[in-house]
Structure formats: structure tokens, C-alpha cells
Design a protein around this motif. Structure first.
Motif, PDB file in Angstrom:
ATOM      1  N   MET A 140       3.551   1.032  -2.536  1.00 33.60           N
ATOM      2  CA  MET A 140       2.947   1.486  -1.298  1.00 33.60           C
ATOM      3  C   MET A 140       3.409   0.661  -0.104  1.00 33.60           C
ATOM      4  N   ASN A 141       3.657  -0.621  -0.308  1.00 32.95           N
ATOM      5  CA  ASN A 141       4.209  -1.442   0.772  1.00 32.95           C
ATOM      6  C   ASN A 141       5.536  -0.876   1.269  1.00 32.95           C
ATOM      7  N   THR A 142       6.401  -0.532   0.325  1.00 40.47           N
ATOM      8  CA  THR A 142       7.704   0.042   0.673  1.00 40.47           C
ATOM      9  C   THR A 142       7.545   1.404   1.332  1.00 40.47           C
ATOM     10  N   ALA A 143       6.712   2.252   0.735  1.00 35.96           N
ATOM     11  CA  ALA A 143       6.547   3.620   1.232  1.00 35.96           C
ATOM     12  C   ALA A 143       5.948   3.646   2.631  1.00 35.96           C
TER      13      ALA A 143
ATOM     14  N   PHE B 232      -8.948  -0.519  -1.426  1.00 29.91           N
ATOM     15  CA  PHE B 232      -9.008  -1.644  -0.484  1.00 29.91           C
ATOM     16  C   PHE B 232      -7.595  -2.123  -0.139  1.00 29.91           C
ATOM     17  N   ILE B 233      -6.763  -2.261  -1.161  1.00 26.36           N
ATOM     18  CA  ILE B 233      -5.383  -2.710  -0.943  1.00 26.36           C
ATOM     19  C   ILE B 233      -4.604  -1.690  -0.125  1.00 26.36           C
ATOM     20  N   LEU B 234      -4.709  -0.411  -0.512  1.00 28.39           N
ATOM     21  CA  LEU B 234      -3.994   0.649   0.187  1.00 28.39           C
ATOM     22  C   LEU B 234      -4.459   0.752   1.635  1.00 28.39           C
ATOM     23  N   GLY B 235      -5.764   0.640   1.842  1.00 29.79           N
ATOM     24  CA  GLY B 235      -6.290   0.663   3.201  1.00 29.79           C
ATOM     25  C   GLY B 235      -5.755  -0.487   4.030  1.00 29.79           C
TER      26      GLY B 235
ATOM     27  N   ARG C   1     -17.992   0.616   0.999  1.00 31.24           N
ATOM     28  CA  ARG C   1     -17.853  -0.434  -0.015  1.00 31.24           C
ATOM     29  C   ARG C   1     -16.581  -1.247   0.198  1.00 31.24           C
ATOM     30  N   VAL C   2     -15.482  -0.589   0.525  1.00 28.67           N
ATOM     31  CA  VAL C   2     -14.211  -1.304   0.681  1.00 28.67           C
ATOM     32  C   VAL C   2     -14.048  -1.901   2.083  1.00 28.67           C
ATOM     33  N   GLU C   3     -14.897  -1.477   3.026  1.00 22.98           N
ATOM     34  CA  GLU C   3     -14.965  -2.096   4.358  1.00 22.98           C
ATOM     35  C   GLU C   3     -13.616  -2.125   5.074  1.00 22.98           C
ATOM     36  N   LYS C   4     -13.010  -0.952   5.168  1.00 20.81           N
ATOM     37  CA  LYS C   4     -11.777  -0.822   5.939  1.00 20.81           C
ATOM     38  C   LYS C   4     -12.012   0.221   7.032  1.00 20.81           C
ATOM     39  N   LYS C   5     -11.901  -0.195   8.291  1.00 22.39           N
ATOM     40  CA  LYS C   5     -12.215   0.687   9.409  1.00 22.39           C
ATOM     41  C   LYS C   5     -11.210   1.817   9.577  1.00 22.39           C
ATOM     42  N   ASN C   6     -10.025   1.660   8.996  1.00 20.47           N
ATOM     43  CA  ASN C   6      -9.013   2.712   9.153  1.00 20.47           C
ATOM     44  C   ASN C   6      -9.057   3.745   8.026  1.00 20.47           C
ATOM     45  N   ILE C   7     -10.064   3.702   7.178  1.00 20.36           N
ATOM     46  CA  ILE C   7     -10.238   4.732   6.144  1.00 20.36           C
ATOM     47  C   ILE C   7     -11.237   5.760   6.665  1.00 20.36           C
ATOM     48  N   ALA C   8     -10.803   7.015   6.709  1.00 17.66           N
ATOM     49  CA  ALA C   8     -11.611   8.088   7.277  1.00 17.66           C
ATOM     50  C   ALA C   8     -11.713   9.237   6.282  1.00 17.66           C
ATOM     51  N   LEU C   9     -12.198  10.377   6.759  1.00 19.84           N
ATOM     52  CA  LEU C   9     -12.379  11.558   5.918  1.00 19.84           C
ATOM     53  C   LEU C   9     -11.331  12.623   6.204  1.00 19.84           C
ATOM     54  N   SER C  10     -10.871  13.283   5.143  1.00 24.80           N
ATOM     55  CA  SER C  10     -10.137  14.525   5.249  1.00 24.80           C
ATOM     56  C   SER C  10     -11.058  15.634   4.743  1.00 24.80           C
ATOM     57  N   VAL C  11     -10.991  16.792   5.385  1.00 25.25           N
ATOM     58  CA  VAL C  11     -11.885  17.903   5.029  1.00 25.25           C
ATOM     59  C   VAL C  11     -11.065  19.163   4.822  1.00 25.25           C
ATOM     60  N   GLY C  12     -11.367  19.879   3.739  1.00 20.64           N
ATOM     61  CA  GLY C  12     -10.717  21.154   3.456  1.00 20.64           C
ATOM     62  C   GLY C  12     -11.731  22.275   3.376  1.00 20.64           C
ATOM     63  N   LEU C  13     -11.354  23.453   3.858  1.00 15.59           N
ATOM     64  CA  LEU C  13     -12.267  24.598   3.853  1.00 15.59           C
ATOM     65  C   LEU C  13     -12.686  24.972   2.433  1.00 15.59           C
ATOM     66  N   ARG C  14     -11.731  24.995   1.516  1.00 15.89           N
ATOM     67  CA  ARG C  14     -12.057  25.354   0.134  1.00 15.89           C
ATOM     68  C   ARG C  14     -13.052  24.367  -0.468  1.00 15.89           C
ATOM     69  N   THR C  15     -12.845  23.086  -0.219  1.00 18.42           N
ATOM     70  CA  THR C  15     -13.757  22.074  -0.742  1.00 18.42           C
ATOM     71  C   THR C  15     -15.164  22.260  -0.191  1.00 18.42           C
ATOM     72  N   LEU C  16     -15.280  22.556   1.097  1.00 15.28           N
ATOM     73  CA  LEU C  16     -16.597  22.776   1.690  1.00 15.28           C
ATOM     74  C   LEU C  16     -17.345  23.886   0.971  1.00 15.28           C
ATOM     75  N   HIS C  17     -16.636  24.958   0.645  1.00 19.23           N
ATOM     76  CA  HIS C  17     -17.264  26.068  -0.069  1.00 19.23           C
ATOM     77  C   HIS C  17     -17.637  25.665  -1.500  1.00 19.23           C
ATOM     78  N   GLU C  18     -16.816  24.862  -2.129  1.00 23.12           N
ATOM     79  CA  GLU C  18     -17.057  24.508  -3.538  1.00 23.12           C
ATOM     80  C   GLU C  18     -18.183  23.502  -3.716  1.00 23.12           C
ATOM     81  N   ILE C  19     -18.388  22.621  -2.735  1.00 24.39           N
ATOM     82  CA  ILE C  19     -19.407  21.583  -2.921  1.00 24.39           C
ATOM     83  C   ILE C  19     -20.713  21.893  -2.192  1.00 24.39           C
ATOM     84  N   ALA C  20     -20.747  22.962  -1.416  1.00 29.15           N
ATOM     85  CA  ALA C  20     -21.972  23.305  -0.685  1.00 29.15           C
ATOM     86  C   ALA C  20     -23.095  23.674  -1.652  1.00 29.15           C
TER      87      ALA C  20
END
Length: 261
Positions: free
Chosen positions: A81-84, A124-127, A162-181
Motif C-alpha cells: 500500500m505504501n508503494t501503491a 489504521f495503517i492504511l488510513g 476505533r481507529v481514530e483516523k480523521k481521513n477515513i470517511a464513508l462511501s455510500v451505494g444505492l444498492r447497499t441502502l436498499h439491502e440494509i434498510a
């Protein structure tokens, strides 16, 4: 003034495909969403030729890599991930979406607490790596159809805290919203409840469980409700359409977005 969103097309190829990129740009997309593996292709690529179209990437790890299994080598994949991410930053990446359910799939039997902790450690590391390169890492809640870990917005938010990284946010998908509602009426509530944490959105036909299908005028889905909730939440980022999207589906989504108040 109309809120600004940027429309991206997802390209699944793990090898660099100039034909797919040029096709997306000709169809009117301002961005393409590639997988991280693309920057590790090994070939010399003139990324600057296409301009600033590589703002968002997905799939940090190869598809066969599972963080939540015994034997996952944190050190090897940290170096990967460092390289990528170094290469991603060089070509203008601002957002990295991690919505791979298999990457966090827990075993159905045995002790899972250790494996969950392993996932938190790597997140945590990736963040931290992403933060160093000015990249926002987006984690997505996924339904039990795709994984058995982090299946709700609340669980993902608890994970992020839990991992306390301010640059970690949410991605949202329409299909997921329907599946978990839990109810039909509550489908779009997370778009308002977590509006300040949403940094990436993707939209697809919600009724195809195992295929990501682009919205079309004839598919009978009221995409306007989804866009309306996003607008009420003040969303102004990237909206990604699936790999089968074309000029027609992009035009349809743009009009649906513009028509919603």
C-alpha cells in the motif's frame, strides 16, 4: 447555484486500458474510477495525457486477499500500500474507496475477535498511509449478501472511531441502502444522518444482487429520491456509475440530479 458533483465511471480492468478511459471521457464522464492494481501494472503509462481524471480509485487490495484470515501478512501488504498510494498521489488521487466485502469476510466458525482486531490494525495503517499522501479513505457498510462484517452504518462508524483516523470517511451505494434498510421508508435516512461523513457515492440499479447495473430510463426505479436525499444532505463530491454505464445512463442520471430540489 446548482451544487457541484463530478460524475465518474468505474472501470474494472486491473490492467491499464486506454480504450476504456477514452470511451468514458467521450461519453461525457469527467472522471474514471480505476482499481489500485492499475497503477501497479508495470508498464510505462502517460497518465498526464488524460488530464485530471484520476481523482478516485477503488479496491486497495487484490481481489483474492482477505484481511480477516489467519496468515494475512500485515507487513507485506503495508509495503504494497505504501508503494501503491505513493503512485496514486502522483497522478492526482484524492479518494480511495474500500467496498470489497470479501476482503473483510470473517470465518463462520471459530474465534473472530482476533481477526476483527487484525482488520482494525490494517485499517489504521492504511488510513495512516492515505493521510500522509492527502487521500481520503472511504469505507462502505455492506449487506450480509456481500460480507458478514460491518453490515450497517453504525458498525462502520464505530470502526472508524476505533481507529481514530480523521481521513477515513464513508462511501455510500444505492444498492447497499436498499439491502440494509430495515423499512422502505428508512432507506435514505443514512444520507442525512451521516451527511457530514459521506465522501463518495456510487449509484446502480438496486435490484440486481450480483451485478452492478447502471441506471437507465426504462428500469422502473425512482432514482430521484436518492438524489433528493443527497442534495438535502449537501453532497457535492463524486458520483460513480457502474462499468456498463454509457452516455445515455450518464445523461439520465444528470437530469435526475438536476431535477431534484
Amino acid at each position: 447555484m446548482e451544487r457541484e458533483v463530478r460524475w465518474a465511471k468505474q472501470i474494472l480492468h486491473t490492467q491499464f486500458s486506454p480504450e476504456k478511459i477514452e470511451e468514458a471521457l467521450q461519453d461525457g464522464f469527467s472522471l474514471v474510477q480505476l482499481s489500485v492494481a492499475t497503477v501497479l501494472d508495470g508498464r510505462k503509462i502517460n497518465w498526464k495525457k488524460y488530464g485530471n481524471v484520476f481523482e478516485v480509485f477503488d479496491s486497495p487490495l487484490p481481489k483474492d486477499v482477505r484481511v480477516t484470515e489467519r496468515g494475512f501478512n500485515v507487513y507485506t501488504w503495508t509495503e504494497y500500500m505504501n508503494t501503491a498510494l505513493s503512485r496514486l498521489a502522483e497522478i492526482g488521487c484524492q479518494t480511495l474507496v474500500w467496498a470489497d466485502g470479501k476482503a473483510r469476510l470473517l470465518p463462520v466458525e471459530g474465534e473472530t475477535a482476533v481477526l476483527k482486531e487484525q482488520f482494525y490494525q490494517f485499517l489504521f495503517i492504511l488510513g495512516g498511509i492515505a493521510e500522509r499522501f492527502g487521500i481520503t479513505l472511504c469505507l462502505e457498510p455492506l449487506s450480509p449478501k456481500r460480507t458478514n462484517f460491518l453490515n450497517s452504518f453504525l458498525e462502520v462508524m464505530e470502526c472508524i472511531e476505533r481507529v481514530e483516523k480523521k481521513n477515513i470517511a464513508l462511501s455510500v451505494g444505492l444498492r447497499t441502502l436498499h439491502e440494509i434498510a430495515t423499512t422502505k421508508e428508512s432507506t435514505y435516512e443514512p444520507l442525512l444522518e451521516y451527511k457530514d461523513r459521506i465522501a463518495h457515492v456510487h449509484v446502480e440499479h438496486p435490484n440486481y444482487a450480483f451485478q452492478s447495473m447502471a441506471p437507465r430510463p426504462t428500469d422502473g426505479v425512482e432514482y430521484g429520491k436518492f438524489f433528493s436525499a443527497l442534495k438535502k444532505g449537501g453532497y457535492q463530491g463524486v458520483i460513480t456509475l457502474p462499468p456498463d454505464a454509457n452516455a445515455e445512463s450518464l445523461s439520465y442520471c444528470r437530469k435526475a440530479w438536476e431535477q431534484e430540489s
